[in-house]
Design a protein around this motif. Sequence first.
Motif, short mmCIF file in Angstrom:
data_model
loop_
_atom_site.label_atom_id
_atom_site.label_comp_id
_atom_site.label_asym_id
_atom_site.label_seq_id
_atom_site.Cartn_x
_atom_site.Cartn_y
_atom_site.Cartn_z
N LEU A 82 0.85 -1.30 -0.24
CA LEU A 82 -0.23 0.02 0.23
C LEU A 82 1.16 0.74 -0.02
O LEU A 82 1.30 1.22 0.84
N ASN A 83 0.89 1.81 -1.09
CA ASN A 83 1.90 2.95 -1.41
C ASN A 83 0.65 4.36 -2.05
O ASN A 83 -0.57 3.92 -1.48
N VAL A 108 3.21 -1.03 4.40
CA VAL A 108 2.49 -0.21 3.80
C VAL A 108 4.01 1.08 3.77
O VAL A 108 4.53 1.17 4.68
N ARG A 109 3.96 1.49 2.88
CA ARG A 109 4.63 3.06 2.22
C ARG A 109 4.03 4.08 2.29
O ARG A 109 4.14 4.92 0.75
N PHE A 141 -1.92 11.16 3.13
CA PHE A 141 -2.10 10.36 3.95
C PHE A 141 -3.08 11.13 4.13
O PHE A 141 -4.58 11.11 4.07
N SER A 142 -2.63 12.08 4.72
CA SER A 142 -3.88 13.24 5.52
C SER A 142 -4.66 13.85 4.57
O SER A 142 -5.42 14.49 4.44
N ASP A 143 -3.74 14.44 3.05
CA ASP A 143 -4.70 14.74 2.29
C ASP A 143 -5.96 13.71 1.52
O ASP A 143 -7.06 14.32 1.36
N VAL A 144 -4.99 12.18 1.26
CA VAL A 144 -6.47 11.88 1.24
C VAL A 144 -7.22 11.99 2.21
O VAL A 144 -8.98 11.69 1.85
N VAL A 192 0.77 -2.48 11.65
CA VAL A 192 0.80 -1.83 10.63
C VAL A 192 -0.42 -0.76 10.00
O VAL A 192 -0.30 0.17 10.19
N SER A 193 -0.26 -2.01 9.69
CA SER A 193 -1.95 -1.52 8.98
C SER A 193 -3.24 -1.44 9.97
O SER A 193 -4.08 -0.11 9.55
#
Length: 142
Positions: free
Chosen positions: A33-34, A68-69, A75-78, A99-100
């Motif tokens: 997941l990038n 997870v990268r 991520f905040s923008d998403v 992590v997930s």
Amino acid sequence: MIAEPPEFIRGAFARTQYFPKFKLITWHPRGVLNDSFADQIVEFIEMEEHIQAAPFNRYTDLSGLTEVRLKIDHFSDVGTRRRKALRPAKSAFFADKPVSFFIARLYEMLMEKATIEVRVFRKRRAAAEWLGVPMKVLEPPC
């Protein structure tokens, strides 16, 4: 009168399935997941939100991720982008790895008080209960 959603949501994403009876799309991603993958997910969901006549809930099973990268800013923008969704929906994440689980919890916090209600679960059964669907619906495809 609102027409029933189609039996199948487009096959743009492997390992997705739509259950019209429950108005639920499930997704069981595999691999890394990038940022690019996250963007594809958002675009896919937004396309379906635009096409579907009725709102639908979501279930994402993160147990198939190997890495997870994600960049924190991206991520905040998403999260900011998804907060703009107009239709109410539930979005459940199943995360069996630390992590997930952490990433999904960050998303849940970003989505607090948004139209889309996000919850993260360590047990599929708890996610099924929250979504109001049978456990079998959330099991990964073969």
